[in-house]
Design an enzyme around this catalytic site. Structure first.
Site, mmCIF file in Angstrom:
data_model
loop_
_atom_site.group_PDB
_atom_site.id
_atom_site.type_symbol
_atom_site.label_atom_id
_atom_site.label_comp_id
_atom_site.label_asym_id
_atom_site.label_seq_id
_atom_site.Cartn_x
_atom_site.Cartn_y
_atom_site.Cartn_z
ATOM 1 N N TYR A 95 -2.382 -9.485 16.086
ATOM 2 C CA TYR A 95 -1.260 -9.001 16.891
ATOM 3 C C TYR A 95 -1.054 -9.900 18.111
ATOM 4 O O TYR A 95 -0.049 -9.806 18.795
ATOM 5 C CB TYR A 95 -1.510 -7.551 17.334
ATOM 6 C CG TYR A 95 -1.594 -6.603 16.152
ATOM 7 C CD1 TYR A 95 -0.453 -6.013 15.620
ATOM 8 C CD2 TYR A 95 -2.823 -6.315 15.542
ATOM 9 C CE1 TYR A 95 -0.522 -5.166 14.529
ATOM 10 C CE2 TYR A 95 -2.909 -5.471 14.446
ATOM 11 C CZ TYR A 95 -1.755 -4.899 13.941
ATOM 12 O OH TYR A 95 -1.823 -4.068 12.856
ATOM 13 N N SER B 222 -5.894 -3.566 14.378
ATOM 14 C CA SER B 222 -5.340 -2.875 15.539
ATOM 15 C C SER B 222 -6.404 -2.444 16.545
ATOM 16 O O SER B 222 -6.200 -2.552 17.755
ATOM 17 C CB SER B 222 -4.530 -1.672 15.066
ATOM 18 O OG SER B 222 -5.341 -0.783 14.319
ATOM 19 N N ARG C 149 -11.187 7.506 3.685
ATOM 20 C CA ARG C 149 -10.915 6.437 2.721
ATOM 21 C C ARG C 149 -12.197 5.839 2.118
ATOM 22 O O ARG C 149 -12.155 4.768 1.516
ATOM 23 C CB ARG C 149 -10.127 5.318 3.414
ATOM 24 C CG ARG C 149 -8.810 5.743 4.029
ATOM 25 C CD ARG C 149 -7.806 4.614 3.988
ATOM 26 N NE ARG C 149 -6.715 4.703 4.926
ATOM 27 C CZ ARG C 149 -5.701 5.557 4.853
ATOM 28 N NH1 ARG C 149 -5.648 6.454 3.887
ATOM 29 N NH2 ARG C 149 -4.744 5.524 5.752
ATOM 30 N N ARG D 106 -3.033 3.474 12.280
ATOM 31 C CA ARG D 106 -2.730 4.733 11.586
ATOM 32 C C ARG D 106 -1.912 5.662 12.473
ATOM 33 O O ARG D 106 -1.049 6.393 11.994
ATOM 34 C CB ARG D 106 -4.017 5.427 11.149
ATOM 35 C CG ARG D 106 -4.658 4.691 10.000
ATOM 36 C CD ARG D 106 -5.875 5.415 9.476
ATOM 37 N NE ARG D 106 -6.646 4.516 8.626
ATOM 38 C CZ ARG D 106 -7.900 4.747 8.253
ATOM 39 N NH1 ARG D 106 -8.532 5.846 8.645
ATOM 40 N NH2 ARG D 106 -8.521 3.882 7.483
ATOM 41 N N GLU E 209 -16.546 -8.395 -4.539
ATOM 42 C CA GLU E 209 -15.124 -8.048 -4.419
ATOM 43 C C GLU E 209 -14.285 -9.318 -4.234
ATOM 44 O O GLU E 209 -13.211 -9.459 -4.827
ATOM 45 C CB GLU E 209 -14.892 -7.131 -3.209
ATOM 46 C CG GLU E 209 -15.303 -5.672 -3.428
ATOM 47 C CD GLU E 209 -14.165 -4.842 -4.019
ATOM 48 O OE1 GLU E 209 -13.148 -5.424 -4.428
ATOM 49 O OE2 GLU E 209 -14.302 -3.602 -4.068
ATOM 50 N N LYS F 179 -11.710 -7.920 6.488
ATOM 51 C CA LYS F 179 -11.121 -7.086 7.528
ATOM 52 C C LYS F 179 -12.012 -5.905 7.802
ATOM 53 O O LYS F 179 -12.515 -5.337 6.832
ATOM 54 C CB LYS F 179 -9.741 -6.684 7.022
ATOM 55 C CG LYS F 179 -9.167 -5.409 7.520
ATOM 56 C CD LYS F 179 -7.868 -5.121 6.847
ATOM 57 C CE LYS F 179 -7.272 -3.935 7.560
ATOM 58 N NZ LYS F 179 -6.114 -3.389 6.957
ATOM 59 N N CYS G 167 0.869 -1.179 0.000
ATOM 60 C CA CYS G 167 0.000 0.000 0.000
ATOM 61 C C CYS G 167 0.900 1.222 0.000
ATOM 62 O O CYS G 167 2.096 1.117 0.244
ATOM 63 C CB CYS G 167 -0.897 -0.005 1.236
ATOM 64 S SG CYS G 167 -2.271 1.171 1.099
ATOM 65 N N CYS H 36 -0.068 4.168 1.764
ATOM 66 C CA CYS H 36 -0.486 5.132 2.794
ATOM 67 C C CYS H 36 0.594 5.471 3.813
ATOM 68 O O CYS H 36 0.609 6.573 4.352
ATOM 69 C CB CYS H 36 -1.772 4.677 3.490
ATOM 70 S SG CYS H 36 -1.624 3.111 4.344
ATOM 71 N N LYS I 156 -12.176 -4.879 2.479
ATOM 72 C CA LYS I 156 -11.613 -4.121 3.581
ATOM 73 C C LYS I 156 -12.546 -2.949 3.826
ATOM 74 O O LYS I 156 -12.720 -2.089 2.954
ATOM 75 C CB LYS I 156 -10.230 -3.637 3.157
ATOM 76 C CG LYS I 156 -9.582 -2.723 4.134
ATOM 77 C CD LYS I 156 -8.162 -2.441 3.684
ATOM 78 C CE LYS I 156 -7.514 -1.435 4.574
ATOM 79 N NZ LYS I 156 -6.124 -1.175 4.173
#
Ligand code: PBG
Length: 326
Positions: free
Chosen positions: A313, A274, A217, A205, A233, A248, A120, A122, A195
């Site tokens: 995580y 996250s 976004r 972020r 998709e 996600k 990506c 970003c 997503k």
């Protein structure tokens, strides 16, 4: 009182009986650890927005590779940090990017570790959008071209799979064609196929400094209200050549996993993002629930819904918890 014919409690009487008939397995082999990396040496440094998560300098990654091997976690998903951001996100496809270096370091430490890289822009653009901005909007095709360059750079560094997460139309086809032309027909694509434009990416972020400086976004990430569009998709990405498709955030997409499971035959992944991690961490810290029980319950639900693979995580903690008997 008549005795009910069905007494489901008969099979709940002992732990052995419950395990014997359990429908869902959660094992370390299902896990993928997201790893934030940076160039340089030294010790991993705490990420303030993600308590318990560290950013790894490239020099320390062999240590992480050994720990994952010992824990039985087979795969990582790498995220980089730009040293210099610009309008185009040029550092993303540099052969010297932190991600490219990290792939090399991990692969020399453990050639069998499955290394997946997030693709990506970003974290590399000064405006924080996932693509190139032209006339105030993210330009789809110009972005795909840059994502493809990034994927080739990661493949050249040794990545097993690349994971496009920018939600540009045609990004899987674009990456597939470029990888093949560059001599990497053997490297896979794990597509972030549905997503959502989600509040749950906040801590990530914060860590990456990738909050968009204008707008949001919603012109490229998916509207969480749409399930049929999500399935489209997913199917589209499979048709474009995705080897694995991902949903996600995980916990807000369980219905999509369940529906996709019946329609799609490539492996399905789910990303516990996250904000989901932060929610579990702060709930546990405030004493609302046991961290271990709550995390295992969420990951088991994600598996039950239909995910083959889970990015979390918590991957290392989960692997450790699963090794010890409850
Ligand atoms: C890059 C990307 C993001 C995440 C994964 N890849 C951030 C975003 O879309 O804003 C989120 C990961 C997380 O929250 O753990 N586009």
């Amino acid at each position: 009182m008549p005795s009910p014919a069905a007494r489901p409690r008969r099979l709940r009487r002992t732990a052995r009986l419950r395990d014997w008939v359990a429908e869902t397995d959660l094992d370390a082999r299902h896990l993928v650890l997201p790893v934030l990396v940076r160039a340089g040496d030294g010790r991993p440094t705490p990420v303030p927005s993600l308590p318990g998560v560290a950013r790894w300098p490239v020099g320390a990654l062999p240590e992480l590779a050994r720990a994952l091997h010992a824990a039985g976690v087979p795969a990582v998903l790498l995220f980089g940090q730009a040293e210099r951001k610009d309008g185009e996100g040029r550092e993303a496809w540099s052969p010297r990017s932190a991600v490219a270096q990290a792939v090399g370091a991990l692969k020399s430490a453990d050639p069998e570790l499955i290394v997946v890289t997030d693709v990506c822009l970003c974290a590399y653009t000064d405006h924080g959008h996932c693509g190139v901005v032209r006339n105030g909007a993210v330009d789809n095709d110009a972005t795909v071209e840059r994502l493809a360059r990034t994927a080739v750079a990661h493949a050249r560094a040794g990545a097993d799979l690349v994971a496009p997460s920018a939600m540009m139309d045609g990004q899987v086809a674009g990456l597939r064609a470029s990888l093949d032309t560059a001599g990497f027909p053997d490297r896979g694509i794990l597509s972030y196929a549905t997503k959502h434009a989600s509040a749950f990416y906040g801590p990530f972020r914060e860590a990456e400094g990738s909050r968009p400086s204008f707008g949001d976004r919603t012109t490229y990430q998916m509207d969480p209200r749409n399930a049929r569009e999500a399935l489209r998709e997913l199917r589209q990405d499979v048709a474009e050549g995705a080897d694995i498709v991902m949903v996600k955030p995980a916990l807000t997409s369980l219905d999509l996993l369940a529906r996709a499971r019946r329609r799609i035959d490539v492996p399905l992944a789910a990303y516990q993002v996250s904000g989901e991690y932060a929610m579990l961490k702060s709930g546990a810290r405030s004493g609302a629930f046991s961290e271990r029980e709550a995390v295992l319950e969420t990951l088991t639900a994600i598996r039950r819904a239909g995910a083959d693979l889970i990015v979390s995580y918590y991957a290392q903690d989960v692997a450790a918890w699963l090794r010890r008997a409850p």
